[in-house]
Design a protein around this motif. Structure first.
Motif, mmCIF file in Angstrom:
data_model
loop_
_atom_site.group_PDB
_atom_site.id
_atom_site.type_symbol
_atom_site.label_atom_id
_atom_site.label_comp_id
_atom_site.label_asym_id
_atom_site.label_seq_id
_atom_site.Cartn_x
_atom_site.Cartn_y
_atom_site.Cartn_z
ATOM 1 N N HIS A 114 0.828 -1.212 0.000
ATOM 2 C CA HIS A 114 0.000 0.000 0.000
ATOM 3 C C HIS A 114 0.859 1.258 0.000
ATOM 4 O O HIS A 114 0.539 2.250 -0.666
ATOM 5 C CB HIS A 114 -0.924 0.019 1.222
ATOM 6 C CG HIS A 114 -1.934 -1.084 1.218
ATOM 7 N ND1 HIS A 114 -2.945 -1.175 2.140
ATOM 8 C CD2 HIS A 114 -2.100 -2.153 0.387
ATOM 9 C CE1 HIS A 114 -3.678 -2.250 1.890
ATOM 10 N NE2 HIS A 114 -3.180 -2.862 0.839
ATOM 11 N N LEU A 115 1.951 1.217 0.752
ATOM 12 C CA LEU A 115 2.830 2.393 0.791
ATOM 13 C C LEU A 115 3.425 2.677 -0.594
ATOM 14 O O LEU A 115 3.455 3.832 -1.040
ATOM 15 C CB LEU A 115 3.941 2.182 1.830
ATOM 16 C CG LEU A 115 4.976 3.308 1.951
ATOM 17 C CD1 LEU A 115 4.318 4.660 2.216
ATOM 18 C CD2 LEU A 115 5.986 2.986 3.064
ATOM 19 N N ALA B 231 2.098 1.791 -3.399
ATOM 20 C CA ALA B 231 0.982 2.235 -4.247
ATOM 21 C C ALA B 231 0.724 3.728 -4.024
ATOM 22 O O ALA B 231 0.477 4.481 -4.978
ATOM 23 C CB ALA B 231 -0.270 1.424 -3.943
ATOM 24 N N ALA B 232 0.799 4.151 -2.759
ATOM 25 C CA ALA B 232 0.584 5.568 -2.449
ATOM 26 C C ALA B 232 1.655 6.436 -3.107
ATOM 27 O O ALA B 232 1.349 7.466 -3.718
ATOM 28 C CB ALA B 232 0.582 5.772 -0.934
ATOM 29 N N MET C 46 -5.001 7.100 0.090
ATOM 30 C CA MET C 46 -3.706 6.406 0.047
ATOM 31 C C MET C 46 -2.632 7.196 0.802
ATOM 32 O O MET C 46 -1.594 6.642 1.167
ATOM 33 C CB MET C 46 -3.277 6.150 -1.408
ATOM 34 C CG MET C 46 -4.206 5.241 -2.181
ATOM 35 S SD MET C 46 -4.496 3.616 -1.390
ATOM 36 C CE MET C 46 -2.932 2.794 -1.766
ATOM 37 N N ALA C 47 -2.851 8.478 1.019
ATOM 38 C CA ALA C 47 -1.886 9.272 1.787
ATOM 39 C C ALA C 47 -1.916 8.902 3.263
ATOM 40 O O ALA C 47 -1.004 9.240 4.012
ATOM 41 C CB ALA C 47 -2.170 10.761 1.617
ATOM 42 N N VAL D 139 -1.929 5.814 4.388
ATOM 43 C CA VAL D 139 -1.340 4.505 4.684
ATOM 44 C C VAL D 139 -0.064 4.700 5.506
ATOM 45 O O VAL D 139 0.609 5.730 5.411
ATOM 46 C CB VAL D 139 -1.065 3.655 3.404
ATOM 47 C CG1 VAL D 139 -2.316 3.541 2.544
ATOM 48 C CG2 VAL D 139 0.094 4.207 2.626
ATOM 49 N N ALA D 140 0.235 3.696 6.316
ATOM 50 C CA ALA D 140 1.363 3.792 7.248
ATOM 51 C C ALA D 140 2.649 4.110 6.494
ATOM 52 O O ALA D 140 2.973 3.472 5.496
ATOM 53 C CB ALA D 140 1.510 2.474 8.009
ATOM 54 N N PHE E 267 3.431 6.790 4.794
ATOM 55 C CA PHE E 267 3.400 7.738 3.678
ATOM 56 C C PHE E 267 3.749 9.163 4.108
ATOM 57 O O PHE E 267 4.544 9.839 3.448
ATOM 58 C CB PHE E 267 2.042 7.729 2.972
ATOM 59 C CG PHE E 267 2.031 8.637 1.766
ATOM 60 C CD1 PHE E 267 2.578 8.220 0.563
ATOM 61 C CD2 PHE E 267 1.525 9.930 1.850
ATOM 62 C CE1 PHE E 267 2.616 9.066 -0.535
ATOM 63 C CE2 PHE E 267 1.556 10.788 0.751
ATOM 64 C CZ PHE E 267 2.094 10.348 -0.438
#
Lengths: 407, 407
Positions: free
Chosen positions: A212-213, A215-216, B321-322, B324-325, B327
């Protein structure tokens, strides 16, 4: 006064008269037929044909909402964007995009070349056709359409005017959601996950926080990096092809973004074709021929892109600071990392997201389909998490072999 | 019909009548005086004052070419950009920018608040004034105006409309040339190198190819990274200040770019003030007081920016998405690296480039000025080449001490 002075959604019976009024492409007494042939989500596509001569053209009209969902409204400005970028791409990569005869901003309709004698590439690939010239054509298209629209090659003020003209909020939003968000956080409940793989998808995609990171990070690059005028939706359904020619079309998602996005989309979609061939072709020699061609083509596209990119950069860079020692290599390395990541995101979103691909959904054997999807997702995560290592075609071949060997 | 229906460059005698016609800010029989007070390169600035009440306002008109060179034409659209961004910044960071009463797109003129009782910060600093609230004010301004205009905080479609509206080709070109190119490759022969340092500049800037490569990378980020609506020229000449208030103005270079550019500009310009104090203040205690305040302020701005940024991000991020851990930390690290690099480029270009700063040029002792410039350039290269290490205020303090200790 004409009935086309105000926008309305045309039906088959309106289109021939529309073309007659706007362009007079056919003889006065021609027996002109019209058929809606669109199968995309966004637009209405008509083939208008002179029954006597067989001559035909295409009329593409932008609707005000998605065909699959009247609630999803979309700016019809995408039609203007599409017509404009086809002209630009046509001048940068002659012969690789269809010709535009007219764009009508009122009706949001484009009259364009009918790519007669060509097949939509996804359809051809699902029929396990091979296209020996594709790597050569697409690598040229990518280098010409992408590198030549960057600040490396263009006057910066003219480039900024293009950036402005191709700001594309509605269609970018679709990619931001469907490619970079929903496959990881299914908050809209729009994902189409193959039930056999639901546990696998939960573990590998929904629960993987390190993924996810990344992807962000890549989502922000997609939103903010105005590097190049990209096609924005360069899958095998946006290509018409035969043994001699390749046409790239449907660039309505175009905007200034990272050029790796286009290259990665091509790579991901070719691998879907490999999966289809691997799962569906029963004859061993035939399977080896088709699947081998796909892998060769992926490798070849990457290597040809790199080679042509270097020549073009060397010969045509105008930006003074882009010519300093080491810059071209650094810039290319960034493009290649973006390419791998984009291949990963396209792979994932076409497997579990809202818009699946027929290459995979048409695999009838449940176990074979499940295996194909697992290979795709495993490979995709390698593309994303280790994107810096994808510096040539060999790296792709190795990663693909490694993912296949796991299942 | 009005004589202001068509653009012309106003003189002092035109401006009072212009204000009377447009706004009626003064009583009908007021004794209104007008004086041109502009000292920038681009615009004409008039103070219009009611002699009886002392009430005054500012009229700023954009000229069609640089005041220092009639050959350098500039789009007057920058006036619209300036008025628009002042309104946005005023709503995001209330009380930290002057109020805009009117923008007139025909005359390319803006009528705005006169920041009476405030001094241009560069002038104040050259007089060795200190401003105890500056770090607090500017860190708030930076976080509010920059972070709140990113994709972290804004609806992405609205943000794209802002990107479009603030495409600023002419003024960006000035920065691309004067900040990121000419200080390294003096192809326009416009650099102003202090003769005593010409050998030093040749060796440290013109001949350092590794520095050129980093300049090229950062130039591309400046041109392509549409991260945030930046001021674009945030030096101490763009700030009016006193002991209580801080006003940031003159944002005509605004565009969507990397937010570190604004923060780095502030840091670099504060250090010019340190150099001036160090070279010019003879009294030891006074020198320590002023120079110590400057160093504390640099450190404090960085640390306050980081602290406020984290709070704002935590409280207000809207992009899924910003959140997420990891970021926010990754994003901030990028901003801080961009900040250090931007501080480096501003330091260099104001020392050897076309537009020098009075903090340095007003140092009368040749050897002291030469030493100041060498410290600045050495520090600047550290900022650029090691930009990832500048993760807090202490890192700046250490780097500054190291550069000073070399000379």
């Amino acid at each position: 006064m004409s009935r086309y002075d105000k926008y309305f959604l045309m039906k088959e019976e309106d289109v021939a008269a529309y073309v007659e009024e706007k362009l007079q492409l056919f003889p006065r007494n021609a027996k002109v037929e019209c058929k809606e042939i669109g199968d995309g989500n966004l637009n209405y596509v008509f083939r208008v044909k002179d029954a006597d001569t067989g001559k035909s053209i295409i009329v593409k009209q932008a609707g005000e909402s998605l065909r699959i969902s009247a609630e999803m409204k979309l700016s019809t400005d995408r039609g203007r964007i599409e017509a404009d970028i086809l002209k630009i791409q046509g001048s940068l990569a002659p012969g690789l995009v269809p010709e535009v005869y007219l764009y009508d901003g009122v009706m949001c309709a484009m009259v364009m070349q009918d790519m007669v004698g060509h097949t939509m590439m996804r359809t051809g690939l699902i029929n396990h056709e091979t296209y020996p010239l594709f790597a050569e054509h697409i690598s040229t298209f990518l280098v010409k359409s992408l590198l030549l629209t960057t600040d490396v090659m263009m006057d910066h003020k003219k480039k900024k005017e293009l950036v402005k003209s191709f700001i594309n909020p509605d269609l970018c939003e679709i990619s931001e959601d469907l490619v970079y968000t929903e496959p990881f956080v299914d908050y809209n409940q729009r994902n189409n996950v193959f039930p056999v793989n639901s546990e696998f998808v939960k573990k590998e995609l929904y629960d993987d926080k390190t993924l996810h990171l990344e992807a962000a990070k890549c989502k922000f690059a997609f939103m903010n990096n105005a590097q190049s005028l990209i096609h924005g939706d360069l899958h095998t359904g946006s290509i018409f092809i035969n043994q001699e020619h390749t046409y790239i079309f449907d660039p309505e998602f175009a905007f200034y973004g990272p050029m790796g996005y286009d290259i990665g989309n091509i790579i991901a979609n070719l691998f879907f074709a490999w999966c289809n061939g691997d799962a569906s072709i029963e004859d061993k020699a035939e399977k080896e021929k088709f699947c081998g061609w796909v892998l060769d083509t992926i490798e070849c596209i990457v290597d040809k892109f790199i080679a042509k990119f270097k020549v073009e950069f060397q010969e045509k860079a105008v930006e003074r600071m882009a010519k300093v020692a080491g810059f071209a290599d650094w810039y290319l390395a960034g493009v290649l990392a973006d390419t791998a990541a984009a291949a990963g995101f396209e792979s994932i979103r076409r497997t579990v997201g809202m818009a699946n691909v027929k290459d995979i959904t048409s695999i009838t054997d449940e176990q074979r389909r499940a295996r194909a999807e697992r290979i795709i997702i495993t490979l995709a995560k390698d593309y994303i998490m280790n994107r810096e290592k994808f510096t040539d075609g060999t790296a792709y071949r190795k990663a693909i072999a490694a993912a296949i060997s796991e299942y």
